[in-house]
Design an enzyme around this catalytic site. Structure first.
Site, mmCIF file in Angstrom:
data_model
loop_
_atom_site.group_PDB
_atom_site.id
_atom_site.type_symbol
_atom_site.label_atom_id
_atom_site.label_comp_id
_atom_site.label_asym_id
_atom_site.label_seq_id
_atom_site.Cartn_x
_atom_site.Cartn_y
_atom_site.Cartn_z
ATOM 1 N N LYS A 9 3.756 1.358 -3.740
ATOM 2 C CA LYS A 9 3.223 0.625 -4.886
ATOM 3 C C LYS A 9 4.059 0.788 -6.150
ATOM 4 C CE LYS A 9 -1.665 0.190 -3.666
ATOM 5 N NZ LYS A 9 -3.055 0.362 -4.154
ATOM 6 N N THR A 25 0.837 -1.180 0.000
ATOM 7 C CA THR A 25 0.000 0.000 0.000
ATOM 8 C C THR A 25 0.879 1.239 0.000
ATOM 9 O OG1 THR A 25 -1.941 1.027 1.041
ATOM 10 C CG2 THR A 25 -0.278 0.091 2.527
ATOM 11 N N GLY A 36 -16.472 2.011 -1.783
ATOM 12 C CA GLY A 36 -15.162 1.408 -1.964
ATOM 13 C C GLY A 36 -14.902 0.138 -1.197
#
Length: 291
Positions: free
Chosen positions: A72, A68, A254
């Site tokens: 990335k 994360t 989300g």
């Protein structure tokens, strides 16, 4: 949770910060349901320590890990192999061991398209070949969304951003005839035609729960029956999704993308079917959301 022994294998997630990550909640719930001798742990790794940390994770025989913010993109040169989809997006969020070393991919596309596939309401929409997508923002998350819309076959994909230079750079990085970019002040030229509107910006994320990427006047241009998709999952619903609902749009938050990208990663690591419903319930229970 299953008892940890000397045989228990490790999975994890790396990031900085990492305390906010909900991945351990989802993954460990699924691991317990699957009755695997695994545990999924969070690891805070600062950017300056990334290369040393990757070597250390290999040394302790970590089986795989999620990636994360802010790693990335930075992790990509440290991997022995990267899948085509991760190269296209320009980011890796899932890493696993291979005979050649660490291999990376990106499961965000899987996560993004999964709830859209369940929302297909007609044979026409099922192909998406006459549909128009408008994507708010042109950062890293927008790249996965563009790739997902292209995979679904959207006729037009419009990306709207505030920085003209970054918008043009974004456009040049794709070879998609269906893709076009627009400065924010031109949003009204594409928003009324959108069948899908996706917020990839952090606007509206907790604690700024009263904010939205759209003004009320802009939100009034959302057509009834469109799908509004916010990659944010806290708060639920966001102000953006509330605005869209008032216009008669369907909404997707989300949390489902988070679940589906995580389930895809866990399937890569375990090579077994993953109970995504267990992951979804664990996440929503933790967030206090009504299923």
């Amino acid at each position: 949770m299953n008892r940890i022994t000397g045989k228990t294998k490790l999975l994890g997630v790396i990031g900085d910060p990492i305390e906010h990550s909900l991945s351990p909640i989802m993954h460990n719930a699924a691991i317990e349901q699957m009755q695997l001798d695994l545990i999924y742990l969070p690891f805070r790794i600062q950017p300056s320590d990334l290369e040393a940390a990757i070597a250390g994770l290999s040394a302790i025989d970590l089986q795989g890990f999620s990636v994360t913010i802010p790693h990335k993109q930075a992790i990509m040169p440290l991997l022995s192999e990267i899948t085509e989809v991760a190269t296209t997006i320009g980011a890796v969020n899932t890493v696993w061991r291979s005979d050649q070393g660490w291999k990376g991919t990106n499961t965000d596309i899987v996560g993004f398209v999964a709830p859209l596939k369940t929302r297909m309401r007609s044979a026409v929409q099922a192909s998406w070949n006459s549909s128009i997508a408008v994507i708010l923002g042109n950062g890293g998350a927008a790249r996965a969304v563009v790739a997902g819309c292209a995979e679904l076959g959207f006729a037009e994909i419009h990306v709207v951003g505030r920085n003209a230079a970054k918008l043009q750079e974004f456009a040049r990085s794709w070879a998609l005839d269906s893709l076009s970019v627009h400065p924010w002040d031109q949003l009204s030229t594409v928003l009324p035609r959108a069948d899908l509107i996706v917020n990839t910006t952090p606007i509206g994320m907790s604690p700024n729960v009263d904010q939205s990427p759209l003004t009320d006047q802009q939100a009034n241009q959302i057509k009834s029956g469109a799908i509004a998709y916010d990659l944010i999952y806290v708060p639920n619903p966001t102000r953006f999704l509330q605005q869209a609902q008032q216009q008669g749009a369907e909404t997707i938050d989300g949390s489902e993308m988070l679940v589906q990208q995580g389930a895809a990663a866990l399937e890569i690591w375990t090579r077994k079917p993953v109970p995504d419903a267990v992951m979804r319930d664990a996440l929503r229970n933790h967030l206090g959301l009504v299923s």
